[in-house]
Design a protein around this motif. Structure first.
Motif, PDB file in Angstrom:
ATOM      1  N   VAL A  74       6.369   1.181   2.653  1.00 29.72           N
ATOM      2  CA  VAL A  74       7.405   0.759   1.714  1.00 29.72           C
ATOM      3  C   VAL A  74       6.858   0.762   0.288  1.00 29.72           C
ATOM      4  N   TRP A  75       5.611   0.329   0.120  1.00 28.41           N
ATOM      5  CA  TRP A  75       5.015   0.339  -1.227  1.00 28.41           C
ATOM      6  C   TRP A  75       4.880   1.767  -1.747  1.00 28.41           C
ATOM      7  N   VAL A  76       4.497   2.689  -0.906  1.00 28.08           N
ATOM      8  CA  VAL A  76       4.389   4.092  -1.318  1.00 28.08           C
ATOM      9  C   VAL A  76       5.759   4.627  -1.722  1.00 28.08           C
ATOM     10  N   VAL A  77       6.787   4.298  -0.939  1.00 32.09           N
ATOM     11  CA  VAL A  77       8.148   4.721  -1.276  1.00 32.09           C
ATOM     12  C   VAL A  77       8.556   4.156  -2.635  1.00 32.09           C
ATOM     13  N   ALA A  78       8.257   2.883  -2.871  1.00 31.38           N
ATOM     14  CA  ALA A  78       8.596   2.259  -4.158  1.00 31.38           C
ATOM     15  C   ALA A  78       7.834   2.916  -5.304  1.00 31.38           C
ATOM     16  N   THR A  79       6.586   3.278  -5.055  1.00 30.27           N
ATOM     17  CA  THR A  79       5.783   3.934  -6.090  1.00 30.27           C
ATOM     18  C   THR A  79       6.350   5.293  -6.447  1.00 30.27           C
ATOM     19  N   VAL A  80       6.717   6.065  -5.437  1.00 29.48           N
ATOM     20  CA  VAL A  80       7.327   7.378  -5.674  1.00 29.48           C
ATOM     21  C   VAL A  80       8.649   7.217  -6.417  1.00 29.48           C
ATOM     22  N   LEU A  81       9.409   6.211  -6.029  1.00 30.11           N
ATOM     23  CA  LEU A  81      10.680   5.948  -6.701  1.00 30.11           C
ATOM     24  C   LEU A  81      10.460   5.587  -8.166  1.00 30.11           C
ATOM     25  N   LEU A 118       9.406  -5.097 -14.987  1.00 27.97           N
ATOM     26  CA  LEU A 118       9.357  -5.789 -13.699  1.00 27.97           C
ATOM     27  C   LEU A 118       9.008  -4.820 -12.577  1.00 27.97           C
ATOM     28  N   ALA A 119       9.571  -3.626 -12.640  1.00 24.24           N
ATOM     29  CA  ALA A 119       9.264  -2.613 -11.625  1.00 24.24           C
ATOM     30  C   ALA A 119       7.794  -2.215 -11.684  1.00 24.24           C
ATOM     31  N   ILE A 120       7.290  -2.024 -12.887  1.00 21.98           N
ATOM     32  CA  ILE A 120       5.881  -1.635 -13.055  1.00 21.98           C
ATOM     33  C   ILE A 120       4.959  -2.737 -12.552  1.00 21.98           C
ATOM     34  N   LEU A 121       5.266  -3.975 -12.871  1.00 23.15           N
ATOM     35  CA  LEU A 121       4.436  -5.098 -12.427  1.00 23.15           C
ATOM     36  C   LEU A 121       4.480  -5.266 -10.907  1.00 23.15           C
ATOM     37  N   THR A 122       5.639  -5.008 -10.309  1.00 17.36           N
ATOM     38  CA  THR A 122       5.757  -5.120  -8.856  1.00 17.36           C
ATOM     39  C   THR A 122       4.881  -4.096  -8.155  1.00 17.36           C
ATOM     40  N   ILE A 123       4.904  -2.863  -8.642  1.00 18.37           N
ATOM     41  CA  ILE A 123       4.059  -1.821  -8.046  1.00 18.37           C
ATOM     42  C   ILE A 123       2.590  -2.122  -8.306  1.00 18.37           C
ATOM     43  N   GLY A 124       2.270  -2.623  -9.490  1.00 17.76           N
ATOM     44  CA  GLY A 124       0.883  -2.970  -9.790  1.00 17.76           C
ATOM     45  C   GLY A 124       0.354  -4.069  -8.895  1.00 17.76           C
ATOM     46  N   ALA A 125       1.183  -5.080  -8.609  1.00 17.35           N
ATOM     47  CA  ALA A 125       0.764  -6.147  -7.702  1.00 17.35           C
ATOM     48  C   ALA A 125       0.512  -5.601  -6.306  1.00 17.35           C
ATOM     49  N   GLY A 126       1.340  -4.650  -5.881  1.00 15.52           N
ATOM     50  CA  GLY A 126       1.150  -4.048  -4.569  1.00 15.52           C
ATOM     51  C   GLY A 126      -0.084  -3.176  -4.477  1.00 15.52           C
ATOM     52  N   ALA A 127      -0.551  -2.670  -5.621  1.00 16.38           N
ATOM     53  CA  ALA A 127      -1.738  -1.807  -5.608  1.00 16.38           C
ATOM     54  C   ALA A 127      -2.961  -2.547  -5.075  1.00 16.38           C
ATOM     55  N   LEU A 128      -3.080  -3.834  -5.423  1.00 17.08           N
ATOM     56  CA  LEU A 128      -4.209  -4.615  -4.909  1.00 17.08           C
ATOM     57  C   LEU A 128      -4.072  -4.891  -3.419  1.00 17.08           C
ATOM     58  N   LEU A 129      -2.856  -4.957  -2.924  1.00 17.71           N
ATOM     59  CA  LEU A 129      -2.619  -5.289  -1.522  1.00 17.71           C
ATOM     60  C   LEU A 129      -2.742  -4.083  -0.602  1.00 17.71           C
ATOM     61  N   PHE A 130      -2.250  -2.926  -1.060  1.00 22.05           N
ATOM     62  CA  PHE A 130      -2.180  -1.748  -0.191  1.00 22.05           C
ATOM     63  C   PHE A 130      -3.024  -0.577  -0.682  1.00 22.05           C
ATOM     64  N   GLY A 131      -3.347  -0.584  -1.967  1.00 20.42           N
ATOM     65  CA  GLY A 131      -4.094   0.518  -2.543  1.00 20.42           C
ATOM     66  C   GLY A 131      -5.453   0.786  -1.925  1.00 20.42           C
ATOM     67  N   PRO A 132      -6.259  -0.259  -1.611  1.00 24.04           N
ATOM     68  CA  PRO A 132      -7.599   0.001  -1.070  1.00 24.04           C
ATOM     69  C   PRO A 132      -7.600   0.878   0.180  1.00 24.04           C
ATOM     70  N   ASP A 133      -6.612   0.739   1.049  1.00 28.28           N
ATOM     71  CA  ASP A 133      -6.558   1.558   2.264  1.00 28.28           C
ATOM     72  C   ASP A 133      -6.039   2.962   2.000  1.00 28.28           C
ATOM     73  N   ILE A 134      -5.395   3.154   0.859  1.00 25.23           N
ATOM     74  CA  ILE A 134      -4.760   4.443   0.579  1.00 25.23           C
ATOM     75  C   ILE A 134      -5.563   5.273  -0.415  1.00 25.23           C
ATOM     76  N   ILE A 135      -6.002   4.649  -1.504  1.00 25.16           N
ATOM     77  CA  ILE A 135      -6.707   5.400  -2.550  1.00 25.16           C
ATOM     78  C   ILE A 135      -8.119   4.873  -2.805  1.00 25.16           C
ATOM     79  N   GLY A 136      -8.539   3.853  -2.076  1.00 24.85           N
ATOM     80  CA  GLY A 136      -9.863   3.284  -2.281  1.00 24.85           C
ATOM     81  C   GLY A 136      -9.815   2.047  -3.157  1.00 24.85           C
ATOM     82  N   SER A 137     -10.795   1.183  -2.991  1.00 26.58           N
ATOM     83  CA  SER A 137     -10.801  -0.108  -3.687  1.00 26.58           C
ATOM     84  C   SER A 137     -10.904   0.036  -5.194  1.00 26.58           C
ATOM     85  N   ASP A 138     -11.819   0.882  -5.664  1.00 29.55           N
ATOM     86  CA  ASP A 138     -12.013   1.034  -7.110  1.00 29.55           C
ATOM     87  C   ASP A 138     -10.764   1.607  -7.777  1.00 29.55           C
ATOM     88  N   ALA A 139     -10.193   2.635  -7.176  1.00 29.88           N
ATOM     89  CA  ALA A 139      -8.985   3.244  -7.746  1.00 29.88           C
ATOM     90  C   ALA A 139      -7.820   2.266  -7.715  1.00 29.88           C
TER      91      ALA A 139
END
Length: 403
Positions: A74-81, A118-139
């Motif tokens: 869902v986070w990836v879908v929101a990011t693409v959107l 608000l949309a940008i902040l929502t996706i940014g908050a999700g990056a810490l939650l889901f990003g490490p498994d998708i793009i790596g922790s540093d990214a």
């Protein structure tokens, strides 16, 4: 001699039958290029409503790990959107500049300039939650910091510019207040909540302290502004009743700052030990709980009122529009608020409330997402022009015709 009468040759003289093949997508648009002709700021509410489903799932007590894969998708879908809407908005400004520039003069639409940050902040908050498994922790950390910075700057800008435009507008009356008035002042509050998890990643010392103080300042900015706006909304409802049915979903926006403030108060208190002294950190943690529980009480009161007003209006007719996304983001904020309060207090009752609220959130998100997809991608009616005026006292929802 028998005269010969010529007979018409139907096969050769009749007009050929042309079969026009109907488009599978964008059926109601005369030209597919019209997709970007009226991309208004309120379209970003779809990113907010989708992203919060992912973020809320990640905070749920007991079953958050089991929902991680679903939430990641869902986070990836929101990011693409989000990326798609940014591109569409850029095209809108290039090709239809006069229409784009008219949004800030619209007495209703102008308030939805709070939606992009608000949309940008929502996706940014999700990056810490889901990003490490998708793009790596540093990214993931880099993406979270960049999006938080962009969203915060834009949010602070809307918190100043939009109220100024409202204060200097001759079209605003005592009947004009509606839930959307909160949209431009909420982003700094989301920045406060989303900035808290970033504090431990900053250099120890002054950087962490400055970030913590800035988050608390943004918390105060939004909540004091909310405390000013809420009586105006309540007063309009009491004196002039619910008003335009299309604007009723925006009443749910009130839940946004209430719930988000609970989350901000709790998470800022939780990270305070890495930035301030132990005694001050203990006080801030305790203050978060003391603030959160009474605020939850009023949030639940408003939830009951919002449900009652929505049902009351639906019986008379509640046309679908982009304002229906107001049923998602504020409810998602309530899920997160209940989850963090449950964790901070150890309350099993709050855990159950969080789970039930999440079920309602997913149901609302599926409904609104399907209706939006049908009205935009399938029929294209949501890409038609929004209204250019708003009826005083009966705010017109900034959306296209019902789909």
């Amino acid at each position: 001699m028998r005269s010969q009468t010529s007979r018409p040759h139907h096969a050769s003289t009749s007009a050929p039958i042309v079969r026009v093949r109907r488009r599978l997508l964008l059926r109601e648009l005369s030209n597919p290029r019209l997709v970007v002709s009226h991309i208004s700021p309120n379209w970003f509410a779809s990113v907010m409503g989708t992203g919060i489903v992912a973020n809320a799932a990640a905070t749920l007590p007991l079953i958050a790990p089991q929902l991680h894969a679903f939430a990641s998708v869902v986070w990836v879908v929101a990011t693409v959107l989000l990326l798609g809407l940014i591109a569409a908005s850029a095209a809108h400004w290039v090709v239809h500049r006069e229409v784009a520039r008219s949004h800030h003069r619209h007495p209703v639409m102008v308030h939805f300039y709070g939606a992009p940050p608000l949309a940008i902040l929502t996706i940014g908050a999700g990056a810490l939650l889901f990003g490490p498994d998708i793009i790596g922790s540093d990214a993931a950390l880099t993406v979270a910091l960049v999006l938080w910075s962009i969203g915060t700057v834009l949010g602070l800008a809307t918190a100043v510019i939009v109220p100024f435009l409202t204060f200097t507008s001759s079209s605003v009356t005592d009947q004009s207040a509606f839930g959307g008035w909160l949209m431009p002042v909420v982003p700094p509050l989301v920045s406060a909540a989303a900035g808290a998890p970033l504090i431990p990643f900053l250099p120890a010392g002054e950087a962490r302290l400055t970030m913590l103080l800035a988050c608390y300042a943004m918390f105060g900015l939004s909540m004091i502004a909310t405390a000013v706006i809420l009586p105006l909304i309540w007063g309009r409802l009491a004196r002039h009743n619910i008003g335009n049915s299309a604007a009723v979903p925006t009443l749910w926006i009130v839940l946004g700052p209430l719930a988000q403030s609970i989350t901000a108060a709790i998470v800022l208190g939780a990270v305070a030990p890495v930035a301030v002294s132990a005694d001050l950190a203990e006080f801030l943690g305790f203050a978060g709980i003391i603030y959160g529980i009474p605020t939850l009480g009023f949030a639940l009161l408003w939830t009951a009122l919002a449900i009652a007003m929505t049902v009351h209006t639906a019986r008379r007719g509640l046309p679908f529009s982009l304002t229906w996304w107001s049923f998602t983001f504020p409810v998602g904020n309530m899920v997160v608020a209940l989850s963090v309060l449950a964790f901070a207090t150890g309350s099993a009752v709050l855990e159950v409330m969080a789970l039930l609220s999440f079920v309602a959130l997913v149901g609302a998100w599926v409904l609104v997402a399907v209706r939006t997809f049908n009205g935009s991608v399938i029929h294209g009616t949501l890409f038609l022009a929004p209204p250019v005026t708003a009826d005083a006292g009966k705010p017109t929802a900034p959306s296209a015709p019902a789909a």
